[in-house]
Design an enzyme around this catalytic site. Structure first.
Site, mmCIF file in Angstrom:
data_model
loop_
_atom_site.group_PDB
_atom_site.id
_atom_site.type_symbol
_atom_site.label_atom_id
_atom_site.label_comp_id
_atom_site.label_asym_id
_atom_site.label_seq_id
_atom_site.Cartn_x
_atom_site.Cartn_y
_atom_site.Cartn_z
ATOM 1 N N ASP A 31 -3.882 0.205 11.787
ATOM 2 C CA ASP A 31 -3.644 1.637 11.562
ATOM 3 C C ASP A 31 -3.901 2.450 12.838
ATOM 4 O O ASP A 31 -4.807 3.277 12.900
ATOM 5 C CB ASP A 31 -4.533 2.146 10.410
ATOM 6 C CG ASP A 31 -3.968 3.417 9.779
ATOM 7 O OD1 ASP A 31 -2.900 3.878 10.222
ATOM 8 O OD2 ASP A 31 -4.606 3.947 8.852
ATOM 9 N N GLU A 83 3.196 -8.185 12.326
ATOM 10 C CA GLU A 83 2.608 -9.386 11.730
ATOM 11 C C GLU A 83 1.882 -9.018 10.442
ATOM 12 O O GLU A 83 1.207 -7.993 10.387
ATOM 13 C CB GLU A 83 1.615 -9.981 12.740
ATOM 14 C CG GLU A 83 0.813 -11.150 12.237
ATOM 15 C CD GLU A 83 -0.356 -11.507 13.162
ATOM 16 O OE1 GLU A 83 -1.046 -12.488 12.868
ATOM 17 O OE2 GLU A 83 -0.578 -10.798 14.167
ATOM 18 N N LYS A 135 5.927 -1.178 7.679
ATOM 19 C CA LYS A 135 5.332 0.133 7.418
ATOM 20 C C LYS A 135 6.426 1.196 7.540
ATOM 21 O O LYS A 135 7.053 1.332 8.588
ATOM 22 C CB LYS A 135 4.189 0.396 8.409
ATOM 23 C CG LYS A 135 3.360 1.621 8.071
ATOM 24 C CD LYS A 135 2.063 1.644 8.878
ATOM 25 C CE LYS A 135 1.235 2.879 8.572
ATOM 26 N NZ LYS A 135 -0.045 2.887 9.305
ATOM 27 N N ASP A 195 -9.416 6.507 14.404
ATOM 28 C CA ASP A 195 -9.683 6.478 12.962
ATOM 29 C C ASP A 195 -10.330 5.138 12.625
ATOM 30 O O ASP A 195 -10.029 4.517 11.620
ATOM 31 C CB ASP A 195 -8.375 6.668 12.177
ATOM 32 C CG ASP A 195 -8.617 6.955 10.685
ATOM 33 O OD1 ASP A 195 -9.748 7.344 10.321
ATOM 34 O OD2 ASP A 195 -7.678 6.769 9.898
ATOM 35 N N LYS A 223 -0.324 8.473 1.629
ATOM 36 C CA LYS A 223 0.289 9.803 1.634
ATOM 37 C C LYS A 223 1.416 9.880 2.650
ATOM 38 O O LYS A 223 2.407 10.562 2.451
ATOM 39 C CB LYS A 223 -0.769 10.855 2.025
ATOM 40 C CG LYS A 223 -1.613 11.340 0.871
ATOM 41 C CD LYS A 223 -2.291 12.659 1.217
ATOM 42 C CE LYS A 223 -3.119 12.554 2.464
ATOM 43 N NZ LYS A 223 -4.532 12.437 2.385
ATOM 44 N N GLU A 224 1.209 9.168 3.765
ATOM 45 C CA GLU A 224 2.140 9.302 4.877
ATOM 46 C C GLU A 224 3.078 8.121 5.042
ATOM 47 O O GLU A 224 4.143 8.259 5.639
ATOM 48 C CB GLU A 224 1.335 9.451 6.173
ATOM 49 C CG GLU A 224 0.443 10.667 6.138
ATOM 50 C CD GLU A 224 -0.582 10.671 7.240
ATOM 51 O OE1 GLU A 224 -0.750 9.636 7.911
ATOM 52 O OE2 GLU A 224 -1.217 11.718 7.425
ATOM 53 N N SER A 279 0.835 -1.186 0.000
ATOM 54 C CA SER A 279 0.000 0.000 0.000
ATOM 55 C C SER A 279 0.878 1.246 0.000
ATOM 56 O O SER A 279 1.904 1.299 0.661
ATOM 57 C CB SER A 279 -0.902 -0.019 1.233
ATOM 58 O OG SER A 279 -1.257 1.286 1.611
ATOM 59 N N ASN A 291 -10.212 0.596 8.292
ATOM 60 C CA ASN A 291 -9.108 0.218 9.164
ATOM 61 C C ASN A 291 -9.393 -1.029 10.000
ATOM 62 O O ASN A 291 -8.842 -1.212 11.083
ATOM 63 C CB ASN A 291 -8.686 1.407 10.042
ATOM 64 C CG ASN A 291 -7.862 2.413 9.239
ATOM 65 O OD1 ASN A 291 -7.202 2.049 8.260
ATOM 66 N ND2 ASN A 291 -7.892 3.671 9.638
HETATM 67 N N1 ADP Z 1 -0.211 -5.684 9.222
HETATM 68 C C1 ADP Z 1 -0.664 -5.661 7.972
HETATM 69 N N2 ADP Z 1 -0.806 -6.794 7.264
HETATM 70 C C2 ADP Z 1 -1.252 -6.781 5.995
HETATM 71 N N3 ADP Z 1 -1.584 -5.668 5.325
HETATM 72 C C3 ADP Z 1 -1.458 -4.497 5.969
HETATM 73 C C4 ADP Z 1 -0.993 -4.423 7.312
HETATM 74 N N4 ADP Z 1 -0.984 -3.133 7.699
HETATM 75 C C5 ADP Z 1 -1.410 -2.429 6.643
HETATM 76 N N5 ADP Z 1 -1.714 -3.234 5.591
HETATM 77 C C6 ADP Z 1 -2.219 -2.840 4.259
HETATM 78 O O1 ADP Z 1 -1.803 -1.528 3.971
HETATM 79 C C7 ADP Z 1 -2.912 -0.642 3.889
HETATM 80 C C8 ADP Z 1 -2.585 0.699 4.539
HETATM 81 O O2 ADP Z 1 -2.209 0.496 5.884
HETATM 82 P P1 ADP Z 1 -2.523 1.554 7.007
HETATM 83 O O3 ADP Z 1 -1.855 1.098 8.247
HETATM 84 O O4 ADP Z 1 -3.986 1.809 7.059
HETATM 85 O O5 ADP Z 1 -1.754 2.828 6.443
HETATM 86 P P2 ADP Z 1 -2.260 4.297 6.097
HETATM 87 O O6 ADP Z 1 -1.801 5.074 7.270
HETATM 88 O O7 ADP Z 1 -1.547 4.603 4.835
HETATM 89 O O8 ADP Z 1 -3.766 4.271 5.967
HETATM 90 C C9 ADP Z 1 -4.055 -1.378 4.557
HETATM 91 O O9 ADP Z 1 -5.293 -1.003 4.046
HETATM 92 C C10 ADP Z 1 -3.725 -2.828 4.263
HETATM 93 O O10 ADP Z 1 -4.191 -3.199 2.985
HETATM 94 MG MG MG Z 2 -5.426 3.307 6.913
#
Ligand code: ADP
Ligand code: MG
Length: 265
Positions: free
Chosen positions: A218, A157, A88, A201, A70-71, A67, A206
């Site tokens: 998230d 994980e 991340k 959020d 923006k951040e 994914s 999420n």
């Molecule tokens: N632990 C994880 N395992 C699998 N996919 C993840 C995980 N964390 C995030 N993702 C994927 O990445 C996307 C964005 O993650 P997120 O933490 O929501 O970041 P953002 O702050 O960009 O919204 C999620 O919608 C998901 O598809």
């Molecule tokens: Mg998110």
């Protein structure tokens, strides 16, 4: 064989196939550029952090992008045993992010005394996500298990399989929405009363559905219940969750009542 499979099951399989296809496309497509991506998007310091996490044995391989927000970018990684990881990486170049971050960090007693330059702030943001994951996990809220954090990189994980994230509630409505709603209500209570944090959020975007159960993620913006914005945030989380499940015909607990249950009044 096919005709004894429910329509829902067939839909799920089709959905997974589409995701795998998308992932494969992304990988073949991105892998050639991967080196360039890592080199161009991330600054030297971030690259060093990733190598450092590899050297300390937390991370073995960094694969495709899952994914691109923006951040932050989320990568699919693996450890030495071949177990999937989510990596991340917060972008140190997001100006919008810098402005937005202050209000969550200031006012959280856990993060007083932090420096205010960009790298420090983003690093605090990543530590905050890691710590929130740990606190949620300790309160028995299903979240991705936190594995490591260093500067602007969080390893956790991987929810999903082989680089394909589990679908969010938004992408795939649950088969048993009543049960999922009940679990989320339990998680809201545990987050507030045990972990003493507010997600902030929470919505169908999420929460992922994995093995029939919701997984909340998230949590970088999640704040202590003592934060001046906590009350506003918990009410908004409750409204979002209720709205989503009402649309799925679940008889939800009215906002006000749920608020009292969650905060324990
Ligand atoms: N632990 C994880 N395992 C699998 N996919 C993840 C995980 N964390 C995030 N993702 C994927 O990445 C996307 C964005 O993650 P997120 O933490 O929501 O970041 P953002 O702050 O960009 O919204 C999620 O919608 C998901 O598809
Ligand atoms: Mg998110």
């Amino acid at each position: 064989m096919l005709d004894i499979m429910s329509r829902k099951a067939q839909e799920r399989i089709a959905h997974t196939e589409r995701r795998i296809e998308r992932r494969d496309k992304m990988l073949t497509h991105d892998m050639s550029k991967e080196r360039a991506t890592v080199e161009e998007v991330f600054d030297q310091a971030t690259r060093m952090i990733v190598f450092d996490l590899m050297n300390s044995g937390f991370l073995y391989e960094l694969n495709g992008v899952v994914s691109s927000g923006k951040e932050a970018r989320v990568y699919w990684g693996t450890d030495k045993e071949g177990k999937d990881l989510a990596v991340k990486i917060y972008l140190t170049s997001s100006a919008e992010f810098k402005r937005g971050m202050h209000k969550y960090i200031e006012g959280d007693p856990r993060f007083k005394d932090v420096k205010h330059d960009t790298r420090s702030l983003i690093s605090v943001w990543a530590q905050k996500e890691f710590r929130n994951l740990r606190e949620a996990d300790a309160a028995k809220v299903r979240v991705p298990k936190p594995i490591a954090v260093k500067s602007n990189v969080v390893i956790m994980e991987f929810i999903g399989k082989e680089g394909v994230s589990a679908p969010s509630l938004k992408e795939q409505a649950p088969v048993n929405p009543e049960k999922v709603y009940k679990l989320i209500v339990t998680y809201l209570k545990r987050l507030y009363q045990k972990a003493k944090i507010v997600h902030g959020d929470l919505s169908e975007y999420n929460i992922m559905m994995w093995r029939g159960r919701p997984v909340v993620f998230d949590v970088s913006q999640s704040v202590s219940i003592q934060h001046p914005l906590a009350d506003f945030m918990i009410k908004r989380d409750i409204t979002n969750v209720n709205k989503f499940f009402s649309r799925l015909q679940v008889k939800v607990i009215p906002d006000e009542e749920l608020y009292k249950m969650v905060v324990g009044k």
